[in-house]
Design a protein around this motif. Structure first.
Motif, short mmCIF file in Angstrom:
data_model
loop_
_atom_site.label_atom_id
_atom_site.label_comp_id
_atom_site.label_asym_id
_atom_site.label_seq_id
_atom_site.Cartn_x
_atom_site.Cartn_y
_atom_site.Cartn_z
N THR A 179 0.85 -1.18 0.00
CA THR A 179 0.00 0.00 0.00
C THR A 179 0.89 1.23 0.00
OG1 THR A 179 -1.68 -1.19 1.25
CG2 THR A 179 -1.84 1.21 1.21
N PRO A 180 0.79 2.04 -1.05
CA PRO A 180 1.63 3.25 -1.09
C PRO A 180 1.23 4.24 0.00
CG PRO A 180 0.72 2.73 -3.26
CD PRO A 180 0.03 1.86 -2.27
N SER A 181 2.17 5.03 0.40
CA SER A 181 1.92 6.05 1.42
C SER A 181 1.20 7.25 0.78
CB SER A 181 3.24 6.51 2.03
OG SER A 181 3.99 7.24 1.08
N PRO A 182 0.57 8.08 1.60
CA PRO A 182 -0.07 9.28 1.05
C PRO A 182 0.92 10.17 0.29
CG PRO A 182 -0.84 8.89 3.29
CD PRO A 182 0.26 7.90 3.02
N GLU A 183 2.16 10.23 0.75
CA GLU A 183 3.16 11.05 0.08
C GLU A 183 3.46 10.50 -1.32
OE1 GLU A 183 3.65 9.77 3.24
OE2 GLU A 183 3.19 11.63 4.30
N GLU A 184 3.47 9.17 -1.44
CA GLU A 184 3.71 8.56 -2.74
C GLU A 184 2.56 8.84 -3.71
OE1 GLU A 184 6.29 4.60 -2.16
OE2 GLU A 184 4.44 4.63 -1.00
N ASN B 265 -4.77 3.03 -25.19
CA ASN B 265 -4.07 4.24 -24.75
C ASN B 265 -4.05 4.47 -23.24
OD1 ASN B 265 -3.41 5.59 -27.40
ND2 ASN B 265 -5.58 5.18 -27.64
N PHE B 266 -5.06 4.03 -22.52
CA PHE B 266 -5.11 4.28 -21.08
C PHE B 266 -4.53 3.12 -20.28
CE2 PHE B 266 -9.31 6.68 -21.96
CZ PHE B 266 -8.62 7.72 -22.51
N GLU B 267 -4.90 1.91 -20.63
CA GLU B 267 -4.52 0.75 -19.84
C GLU B 267 -3.02 0.57 -19.68
OE1 GLU B 267 -6.02 -1.41 -17.74
OE2 GLU B 267 -7.71 -0.08 -17.99
N PRO B 268 -2.22 0.70 -20.75
CA PRO B 268 -0.77 0.54 -20.55
C PRO B 268 -0.21 1.58 -19.58
CG PRO B 268 -1.31 0.43 -22.88
CD PRO B 268 -2.56 0.85 -22.17
N ARG B 269 -0.68 2.80 -19.68
CA ARG B 269 -0.20 3.85 -18.78
C ARG B 269 -0.66 3.60 -17.35
NH1 ARG B 269 -1.68 7.52 -23.52
NH2 ARG B 269 0.34 8.13 -24.33
N GLN B 270 -1.93 3.19 -17.20
CA GLN B 270 -2.45 2.89 -15.86
C GLN B 270 -1.71 1.72 -15.24
OE1 GLN B 270 -6.56 2.25 -16.77
NE2 GLN B 270 -7.05 4.41 -16.81
N ALA B 271 -1.43 0.70 -16.03
CA ALA B 271 -0.73 -0.47 -15.51
C ALA B 271 0.68 -0.10 -15.06
CB ALA B 271 -0.68 -1.56 -16.58
N ALA B 272 1.36 0.77 -15.80
CA ALA B 272 2.69 1.20 -15.42
C ALA B 272 2.66 1.98 -14.11
CB ALA B 272 3.31 2.06 -16.54
N ILE B 273 1.67 2.84 -13.96
CA ILE B 273 1.54 3.60 -12.73
C ILE B 273 1.22 2.67 -11.57
CG2 ILE B 273 0.08 5.28 -11.52
CD1 ILE B 273 -0.07 6.83 -14.21
N ARG B 274 0.30 1.75 -11.79
CA ARG B 274 -0.07 0.79 -10.74
C ARG B 274 1.13 -0.04 -10.31
NH1 ARG B 274 -3.70 -1.94 -13.39
NH2 ARG B 274 -5.27 -0.34 -13.05
N ALA B 275 1.88 -0.53 -11.30
CA ALA B 275 3.05 -1.35 -10.98
C ALA B 275 4.08 -0.54 -10.18
CB ALA B 275 3.70 -1.88 -12.26
N GLU B 276 4.27 0.70 -10.55
CA GLU B 276 5.22 1.54 -9.82
C GLU B 276 4.75 1.82 -8.40
OE1 GLU B 276 7.01 6.04 -10.18
OE2 GLU B 276 6.54 4.96 -12.03
N MET B 277 3.45 2.05 -8.26
CA MET B 277 2.91 2.39 -6.93
C MET B 277 2.82 1.18 -6.01
SD MET B 277 2.42 5.64 -6.82
CE MET B 277 1.28 5.92 -5.49
N GLU B 278 2.40 0.04 -6.56
CA GLU B 278 2.15 -1.12 -5.71
C GLU B 278 3.32 -2.11 -5.68
OE1 GLU B 278 -1.52 -2.70 -7.15
OE2 GLU B 278 -2.69 -1.11 -6.21
N GLY B 279 4.24 -1.93 -6.61
CA GLY B 279 5.43 -2.78 -6.63
C GLY B 279 5.11 -4.22 -6.83
#
Length: 115
Positions: free
Chosen positions: A15-20, A101-115
């Protein structure tokens, strides 16, 4: 039983922190996603709204035109059916566009945030 095995086999997400979350919201990656989303949805929304208002204004101010027979039904019914067709077409176009167009970007953000 099968659910518990699937849950046990699934990778744990952190779970990412609020700052993240705030840092991601301010990142260029998120801004690009937001710009892409708005660049598609706003014009399509405006076009659909204008199309709907054309239908409503025609029905209110031009009832004689809307009441004319055309291919077995009146013009107003065809206009109304076209509203449904337009809605389904917009939905289909959105799903195809979002998957590309949205899903690849969302997946990259999700992967970065949730590791």
């Amino acid at each position: 039983m099968a659910e518990s095995r699937a849950a046990a086999a699934a990778p744990r997400r952190r779970t990412p922190s609020p700052e993240e979350y705030i840092a991601m919201q301010e990142s260029g990656q998120f801004a690009d996603l937001r710009r892409t989303f708005r660049g598609f949805t706003f014009p399509v929304f405006i076009a659909a709204l204008v199309w709907y208002f054309v239908y409503m204004v025609s029905a209110i101010y031009f009832p004689e035109v809307m009441g004319r027979p055309f291919l077995g039904m009146n013009v107003g019914i065809w206009f109304g059916l076209a509203q449904f067709v337009t809605t389904f077409a917009i939905t289909w176009i959105y799903v195809v566009y979002a998957n590309k167009n949205f899903e690849p970007r969302q997946a990259a953000i999700r992967a970065e945030m949730e590791g």
